[in-house]
Design a protein around this motif. Structure first.
Motif, mmCIF file in Angstrom:
data_model
loop_
_atom_site.group_PDB
_atom_site.id
_atom_site.type_symbol
_atom_site.label_atom_id
_atom_site.label_comp_id
_atom_site.label_asym_id
_atom_site.label_seq_id
_atom_site.Cartn_x
_atom_site.Cartn_y
_atom_site.Cartn_z
ATOM 1 N N GLN A 131 1.145 -1.030 -0.156
ATOM 2 C CA GLN A 131 -0.658 0.078 -0.265
ATOM 3 C C GLN A 131 1.012 1.125 0.137
ATOM 4 O OE1 GLN A 131 -2.596 -0.393 3.365
ATOM 5 N NE2 GLN A 131 -3.910 -2.314 2.571
ATOM 6 N N VAL A 132 1.665 1.148 0.680
ATOM 7 C CA VAL A 132 2.401 2.414 0.837
ATOM 8 C C VAL A 132 3.233 2.021 -0.433
ATOM 9 C CG1 VAL A 132 4.709 3.241 2.159
ATOM 10 C CG2 VAL A 132 3.510 2.196 3.050
ATOM 11 N N ARG A 133 4.053 1.402 -1.198
ATOM 12 C CA ARG A 133 4.501 1.269 -2.147
ATOM 13 C C ARG A 133 3.571 2.193 -3.818
ATOM 14 N NH1 ARG A 133 6.840 -3.166 -1.076
ATOM 15 N NH2 ARG A 133 5.514 -4.436 -2.389
ATOM 16 N N ALA A 134 1.905 1.585 -3.628
ATOM 17 C CA ALA A 134 1.147 2.322 -4.157
ATOM 18 C C ALA A 134 0.712 3.568 -4.064
ATOM 19 C CB ALA A 134 0.016 0.799 -4.731
ATOM 20 N N LYS A 135 0.728 3.925 -2.908
ATOM 21 C CA LYS A 135 0.405 4.784 -2.317
ATOM 22 C C LYS A 135 1.893 6.351 -3.074
ATOM 23 C CE LYS A 135 -1.208 6.174 0.899
ATOM 24 N NZ LYS A 135 -1.342 6.626 2.312
ATOM 25 N N LYS A 136 3.090 6.081 -3.325
ATOM 26 C CA LYS A 136 4.550 6.746 -3.419
ATOM 27 C C LYS A 136 4.551 6.331 -5.126
ATOM 28 C CE LYS A 136 7.629 5.401 0.217
ATOM 29 N NZ LYS A 136 8.468 4.320 0.292
ATOM 30 N N LYS A 137 3.338 6.437 -5.347
ATOM 31 C CA LYS A 137 3.363 6.070 -7.118
ATOM 32 C C LYS A 137 3.015 7.440 -7.529
ATOM 33 C CE LYS A 137 4.849 1.643 -8.808
ATOM 34 N NZ LYS A 137 4.848 0.185 -9.052
#
Length: 68
Positions: A62-68
């Motif tokens: 979720q954190v990785r997806a939010k960074k994109k």
């Protein structure tokens, strides 16, 4: 050991989450070994460790997806 809380996991850095997953995998291995030899007393800890790993991986995604 109680299950990890979502707020605590979210507060971790990426490296801390990776370390936590690695430690939980080591713990799970040891717990499985104890179960196989009949020495495991707290059988619910296996389930908690498995779910903690999944919880950390989900939040990391979720954190990785939010960074994109």
């Amino acid at each position: 050991m109680a299950p990890m809380k979502v707020e605590d996991i979210r507060a971790m850095s990426d490296d801390q989450r990776e370390d936590a997953v690695l430690n939980l995998k080591k713990e799970r291995f040891n717990l499985r070994f104890q179960r196989a030899t009949g020495q495991l007393e707290n059988t619910s800890r296996l389930r908690e460790a498995r779910r903690d790993i999944a919880r950390i991986k989900t939040i990391a995604a979720q954190v990785r997806a939010k960074k994109k």
